[in-house]
Design a protein around this motif. Structure first.
Motif, PDB file in Angstrom:
ATOM      1  N   PRO A 220       0.799  -1.223   0.000  1.00  0.00           N
ATOM      2  CA  PRO A 220       0.000   0.000   0.000  1.00  0.00           C
ATOM      3  C   PRO A 220       0.842   1.289   0.000  1.00  0.00           C
ATOM      4  CG  PRO A 220       0.261  -0.737   2.233  1.00  0.00           C
ATOM      5  CD  PRO A 220       1.067  -1.690   1.371  1.00  0.00           C
ATOM      6  N   CYS A 221       2.129   1.167  -0.284  1.00  0.00           N
ATOM      7  CA  CYS A 221       3.069   2.278  -0.103  1.00  0.00           C
ATOM      8  C   CYS A 221       2.668   3.544  -0.858  1.00  0.00           C
ATOM      9  CB  CYS A 221       4.470   1.844  -0.528  1.00  0.00           C
ATOM     10  SG  CYS A 221       4.891   0.157  -0.036  1.00  0.00           S
ATOM     11  N   ILE A 222       2.244   3.369  -2.111  1.00  0.00           N
ATOM     12  CA  ILE A 222       1.951   4.540  -2.953  1.00  0.00           C
ATOM     13  C   ILE A 222       0.796   5.339  -2.373  1.00  0.00           C
ATOM     14  CG2 ILE A 222       1.138   5.264  -5.233  1.00  0.00           C
ATOM     15  CD1 ILE A 222       2.702   2.859  -6.390  1.00  0.00           C
ATOM     16  N   ILE A 223      -0.298   4.668  -2.027  1.00  0.00           N
ATOM     17  CA  ILE A 223      -1.473   5.372  -1.493  1.00  0.00           C
ATOM     18  C   ILE A 223      -1.165   5.985  -0.129  1.00  0.00           C
ATOM     19  CG2 ILE A 223      -3.788   4.970  -0.540  1.00  0.00           C
ATOM     20  CD1 ILE A 223      -4.326   3.202  -2.981  1.00  0.00           C
ATOM     21  N   ARG A 224      -0.353   5.295   0.679  1.00  0.00           N
ATOM     22  CA  ARG A 224       0.025   5.871   1.984  1.00  0.00           C
ATOM     23  C   ARG A 224       0.754   7.199   1.796  1.00  0.00           C
ATOM     24  NH1 ARG A 224       2.067   0.444   5.164  1.00  0.00           N
ATOM     25  NH2 ARG A 224      -0.007  -0.371   5.633  1.00  0.00           N
ATOM     26  N   ASN A 225       1.610   7.288   0.801  1.00  0.00           N
ATOM     27  CA  ASN A 225       2.303   8.548   0.527  1.00  0.00           C
ATOM     28  C   ASN A 225       1.302   9.660   0.224  1.00  0.00           C
ATOM     29  OD1 ASN A 225       5.584   8.678  -0.180  1.00  0.00           O
ATOM     30  ND2 ASN A 225       4.756   6.615   0.046  1.00  0.00           N
ATOM     31  N   GLY A 226       0.301   9.346  -0.598  1.00  0.00           N
ATOM     32  CA  GLY A 226      -0.695  10.362  -0.948  1.00  0.00           C
ATOM     33  C   GLY A 226      -1.471  10.864   0.250  1.00  0.00           C
ATOM     34  N   LEU A 227      -1.995   9.947   1.047  1.00  0.00           N
ATOM     35  CA  LEU A 227      -2.804  10.341   2.201  1.00  0.00           C
ATOM     36  C   LEU A 227      -1.976  11.055   3.264  1.00  0.00           C
ATOM     37  CD1 LEU A 227      -5.069   7.182   2.536  1.00  0.00           C
ATOM     38  CD2 LEU A 227      -5.736   9.446   1.722  1.00  0.00           C
ATOM     39  N   HIS A 228      -0.751  10.601   3.473  1.00  0.00           N
ATOM     40  CA  HIS A 228       0.073  11.202   4.520  1.00  0.00           C
ATOM     41  C   HIS A 228       0.634  12.564   4.120  1.00  0.00           C
ATOM     42  CE1 HIS A 228       0.387   8.245   7.871  1.00  0.00           C
ATOM     43  NE2 HIS A 228      -0.222   7.501   6.963  1.00  0.00           N
ATOM     44  N   ALA A 229       0.680  12.856   2.825  1.00  0.00           N
ATOM     45  CA  ALA A 229       1.065  14.207   2.411  1.00  0.00           C
ATOM     46  C   ALA A 229       0.031  15.214   2.906  1.00  0.00           C
ATOM     47  CB  ALA A 229       1.200  14.275   0.890  1.00  0.00           C
ATOM     48  N   ILE A 230      -1.226  14.843   2.805  1.00  0.00           N
ATOM     49  CA  ILE A 230      -2.296  15.719   3.320  1.00  0.00           C
ATOM     50  C   ILE A 230      -2.253  15.752   4.849  1.00  0.00           C
ATOM     51  CG2 ILE A 230      -4.797  16.003   3.495  1.00  0.00           C
ATOM     52  CD1 ILE A 230      -5.046  14.905   0.689  1.00  0.00           C
ATOM     53  N   THR A 231      -1.942  14.625   5.471  1.00  0.00           N
ATOM     54  CA  THR A 231      -1.791  14.589   6.941  1.00  0.00           C
ATOM     55  C   THR A 231      -0.708  15.561   7.390  1.00  0.00           C
ATOM     56  OG1 THR A 231      -2.504  12.289   7.105  1.00  0.00           O
ATOM     57  CG2 THR A 231      -1.158  13.132   8.906  1.00  0.00           C
ATOM     58  N   ALA A 232       0.383  15.644   6.651  1.00  0.00           N
ATOM     59  CA  ALA A 232       1.466  16.566   6.998  1.00  0.00           C
ATOM     60  C   ALA A 232       0.980  18.008   6.962  1.00  0.00           C
ATOM     61  CB  ALA A 232       2.638  16.383   6.034  1.00  0.00           C
ATOM     62  N   GLN A 233       0.208  18.346   5.942  1.00  0.00           N
ATOM     63  CA  GLN A 233      -0.327  19.712   5.849  1.00  0.00           C
ATOM     64  C   GLN A 233      -1.281  19.996   7.007  1.00  0.00           C
ATOM     65  OE1 GLN A 233      -1.901  19.333   1.813  1.00  0.00           O
ATOM     66  NE2 GLN A 233      -0.331  20.751   1.061  1.00  0.00           N
ATOM     67  N   ALA A 234      -2.115  19.019   7.337  1.00  0.00           N
ATOM     68  CA  ALA A 234      -3.068  19.203   8.445  1.00  0.00           C
ATOM     69  C   ALA A 234      -2.336  19.355   9.773  1.00  0.00           C
ATOM     70  CB  ALA A 234      -4.030  18.021   8.501  1.00  0.00           C
ATOM     71  N   ALA A 235      -1.305  18.551   9.996  1.00  0.00           N
ATOM     72  CA  ALA A 235      -0.523  18.642  11.236  1.00  0.00           C
ATOM     73  C   ALA A 235       0.163  20.002  11.339  1.00  0.00           C
ATOM     74  CB  ALA A 235       0.512  17.523  11.284  1.00  0.00           C
ATOM     75  N   ALA A 236       0.664  20.512  10.217  1.00  0.00           N
ATOM     76  CA  ALA A 236       1.294  21.836  10.213  1.00  0.00           C
ATOM     77  C   ALA A 236       0.282  22.912  10.583  1.00  0.00           C
ATOM     78  CB  ALA A 236       1.894  22.121   8.840  1.00  0.00           C
ATOM     79  N   ASP A 237      -0.903  22.836  10.006  1.00  0.00           N
ATOM     80  CA  ASP A 237      -1.938  23.831  10.323  1.00  0.00           C
ATOM     81  C   ASP A 237      -2.363  23.750  11.786  1.00  0.00           C
ATOM     82  OD1 ASP A 237      -2.250  25.290   7.960  1.00  0.00           O
ATOM     83  OD2 ASP A 237      -3.540  23.760   7.063  1.00  0.00           O
ATOM     84  N   MET A 238      -2.441  22.551  12.326  1.00  0.00           N
ATOM     85  CA  MET A 238      -2.792  22.408  13.737  1.00  0.00           C
ATOM     86  C   MET A 238      -1.751  23.084  14.624  1.00  0.00           C
ATOM     87  SD  MET A 238      -4.137  18.441  13.806  1.00  0.00           S
ATOM     88  CE  MET A 238      -4.617  18.423  15.533  1.00  0.00           C
ATOM     89  N   ALA A 239      -0.484  22.849  14.329  1.00  0.00           N
ATOM     90  CA  ALA A 239       0.583  23.455  15.128  1.00  0.00           C
ATOM     91  C   ALA A 239       0.586  24.975  14.995  1.00  0.00           C
ATOM     92  CB  ALA A 239       1.934  22.892  14.699  1.00  0.00           C
ATOM     93  N   LEU A 240       0.379  25.473  13.779  1.00  0.00           N
ATOM     94  CA  LEU A 240       0.344  26.934  13.552  1.00  0.00           C
ATOM     95  C   LEU A 240      -0.864  27.572  14.231  1.00  0.00           C
ATOM     96  CD1 LEU A 240       1.405  26.945   9.796  1.00  0.00           C
ATOM     97  CD2 LEU A 240       2.689  28.008  11.667  1.00  0.00           C
ATOM     98  N   ALA A 241      -1.913  26.789  14.400  1.00  0.00           N
ATOM     99  CA  ALA A 241      -3.110  27.300  15.075  1.00  0.00           C
ATOM    100  C   ALA A 241      -2.947  27.335  16.590  1.00  0.00           C
ATOM    101  CB  ALA A 241      -4.318  26.436  14.714  1.00  0.00           C
ATOM    102  N   GLY A 242      -1.855  26.742  17.082  1.00  0.00           N
ATOM    103  CA  GLY A 242      -1.607  26.732  18.521  1.00  0.00           C
ATOM    104  C   GLY A 242      -1.900  25.417  19.202  1.00  0.00           C
ATOM    105  N   VAL A 243      -2.212  24.388  18.424  1.00  0.00           N
ATOM    106  CA  VAL A 243      -2.434  23.059  19.002  1.00  0.00           C
ATOM    107  C   VAL A 243      -1.083  22.472  19.390  1.00  0.00           C
ATOM    108  CG1 VAL A 243      -3.291  20.721  18.574  1.00  0.00           C
ATOM    109  CG2 VAL A 243      -4.502  22.703  17.612  1.00  0.00           C
ATOM    110  N   ASN A 244      -0.974  22.006  20.628  1.00  0.00           N
ATOM    111  CA  ASN A 244       0.283  21.452  21.126  1.00  0.00           C
ATOM    112  C   ASN A 244       0.261  19.927  21.106  1.00  0.00           C
ATOM    113  OD1 ASN A 244       1.403  23.989  21.752  1.00  0.00           O
ATOM    114  ND2 ASN A 244       0.347  24.018  23.734  1.00  0.00           N
ATOM    115  N   SER A 245       1.430  19.356  20.956  1.00  0.00           N
ATOM    116  CA  SER A 245       1.579  17.911  21.133  1.00  0.00           C
ATOM    117  C   SER A 245       1.814  17.683  22.624  1.00  0.00           C
ATOM    118  CB  SER A 245       2.773  17.390  20.320  1.00  0.00           C
ATOM    119  OG  SER A 245       2.971  16.019  20.574  1.00  0.00           O
ATOM    120  N   VAL A 246       0.798  17.188  23.315  1.00  0.00           N
ATOM    121  CA  VAL A 246       0.881  17.023  24.774  1.00  0.00           C
ATOM    122  C   VAL A 246       2.071  16.123  25.139  1.00  0.00           C
ATOM    123  CG1 VAL A 246      -0.323  16.210  26.832  1.00  0.00           C
ATOM    124  CG2 VAL A 246      -1.593  17.399  25.026  1.00  0.00           C
TER     125      VAL A 246
END
Length: 519
Positions: A220-246
């Motif tokens: 499933p490597c190819i599809i995982r790359n696609g989905l996790h690229a969007i996950t990376a963008q979402a994680a960046a936005d969460m951090a920029l919004a002030g969400v902390n990694s507890v």
């Protein structure tokens, strides 16, 4: 290395009122002795290879060597243009870009491992998307790649970036965390926010197994790359919004390592368990290879060990690493090879056909580089060059799962090396002609055969020092006191060919001296 943890890296950036990218760039400059502008030029070249792979698979369909996958990057790009998607079309572009790079990789095209070939679609996808947004200049994107490499170095050294050692969390998870943190710093986020992005992204990847169907870097490597690229963008936005990694990011990295160690071997790149073990997975294995599925720590220092190498796919461990191991053998033989035997163990043994490890090792033995487009045709080249070869499976000892023994013969010489591919294209020789000597070839390495004699290392060191060479690593192994011995000497200086004739002249007990270097 000026930092060993994310906490330390973040504190260095905050204390110096600078960015993680600038810290990494300065570290690289001091370590390599290469001026800043040249380091940036090299990273620009890496970005160029990334963009080339992004475009190749989105402008027209790219099929894998096996025909099992391909064309999804192109399909997603066309679908995004319709404007009817649930996710914003521009965000879908990111997904299509990651799919494209992974498909080019599966087709044995050129990519930049980031940090590995199996996860090579994620960082390029988010960076090309960032360029197209119009918010950032290309030189800002190039600089941000040093942020990614710094984050990757910590993860690689504290945990792993190898699927064979830690599951897919070590590859796709690491790439997702690197990409998320990079996007945060690119957008002007604080060093602490970068750390939070890494923690958020990596937590979401914990436990992700490496279960390539038929042992291929496709499903499933190819599809995982696609989905996790969007996950990376979402994680960046969460951090920029002030969400902390507890849970602090360093602790998340530690847990990733622990989880990887507890994973059964069947879920770590062997192509046995998980999706690979499903009825369909086994059927596809038989379709590709006409056989049934059977069951049977490295230190990173440079930015280019994480962003790179530029390579022909499909796997940084199994393909790029294998080419590099083969090239070391080629340089040690130092003459035209006529016969070679490759006993494999572990993950190499189970999946070498699907990953192209066989052609990669042959390519390296023939002297080809990781980025050479002739790598997939190594078997034909071997035939043209009268090089006979054989591949076998054998238990070689308690080494990394991606380990191979190369028994290489020329017309007048023969050598034997045991070497491991550690992830991201990084390799390490474990034994040379049964001597337990470790080296990687990343630095210029003098391999000296001589008679054991008291004071030999001191004499060697004095000669090198007199001629301006700085020793980075020195090791000697001997058969017996006063008998045959081999010394491995790594030096910092890039140009060492001038010292070889000097050493031959001044060291009376010298039997042979060779230079190994993988630039």
């Amino acid at each position: 290395m000026s930092f060993t943890s994310l906490k330390e890296l973040i504190e260095l950036a905050e204390k110096g009122n600078t960015t993680i990218a600038q810290i990494m760039l300065k570290t690289e400059e001091e370590q390599k002795g290469i001026p800043k502008h040249q380091l940036l030029e090299k990273m620009l070249e890496q970005l160029g290879v990334m963009e080339e792979a992004v475009r190749k698979g989105t402008e027209s369909p790219v099929k894998s060597r096996t025909g099992l996958t391909g064309g999804d990057g192109y399909r997603m790009k066309l679908y995004a243009r319709k404007g009817m998607s649930y996710i914003a079309p521009k965000t879908l572009d990111t997904l299509s870009y990651a799919l494209s790079v992974s498909e080019v990789n599966a087709a044995m095209g050129r990519i930049a491992a980031t940090p590995t070939a199996g996860a090579a679609g994620i960082l390029p996808a988010v960076l090309i998307h960032a360029i197209e947004s119009g918010r950032f200049k290309r030189d800002e994107i190039v600089l941000s790649m040093f942020t990614a490499s710094a984050l990757g170095l910590v993860i690689a050294n504290k945990a792993s970036i190898s699927g064979a050692a830690g599951g897919c969390q070590a590859e796709v998870g690491s790439a997702t965390a690197m990409a998320a943190g990079t996007l945060v710093e690119l957008a002007g986020g604080t060093p602490s926010q970068v750390g939070n992005a890494v923690g958020i992204a990596l937590k979401n990847s914990l436990g992700l197994v490496c279960d390539p169907v038929a042992g291929l870097v496709e499903i499933p490597c190819i599809i995982r790359n696609g989905l996790h690229a969007i996950t990376a963008q979402a994680a960046a936005d969460m951090a920029l919004a002030g969400v902390n990694s507890v849970i602090p990011p360093d602790e998340v990295i530690y847990v990733m390592h622990e989880v990887g160690q507890q994973m059964p071997e069947s879920l770590r790149e062997t192509g046995i368990g998980g999706l690979a073990g499903t009825p369909t997975g086994k059927k596809l294995m038989g379709k590709v290879f006409n056989k049934k599925t059977v069951s049977q720590p490295a230190k990173y220092q440079s930015a280019y060990e994480i962003i790179g190498p530029i390579m022909v796919g499909p796997s940084s461990s199994h393909t790029a690493g294998a080419v590099r191991i083969g090239r070391i053998a080629n340089q040690l033989l130092n003459e035209k090879p006529v016969h070679v035997k490759f006993p494999f163990m572990g993950s190499f043994a189970e999946t070498y056909e699907g990953h192209g490890t066989d052609v990669a090792l042959l390519a390296g033995v023939l002297g080809l580089a990781t980025s050479d487009e002739k790598v997939p045709h190594a078997k034909q080249l071997a035939e043209q060059n009268d090089l006979s070869y054989e591949f076998t499976k054998r238990i070689l000892g308690s080494y990394h799962p991606n380990t191979v023994l190369i028994e290489l013969e020329g017309e007048t010489r023969r050598i034997k090396i045991l070497a491991s591919s550690l992830g991201g294209g990084k390799v390490e020789v474990q034994e040379l002609d049964d001597y337990p000597l470790k080296f990687s070839g990343e630095r210029p390495t003098l391999v000296i055969r001589h008679i054991d004699k008291k004071g030999f290392l001191a004499e060697l060191s004095n000669i090198l020092n007199k001629h301006g060479f700085n020793i980075a690593r020195l090791g000697l192994e001997r058969a017996k006191k006063g008998g045959s011995a081999v010394t491995i000497c790594e030096v910092d200086e890039r140009s060492v060919t001038t010292i070889v004739p000097i050493l031959k002249k001044e060291l009376a007990i010298l039997e042979d001296i060779l230079l190994v270097h993988l630039p």
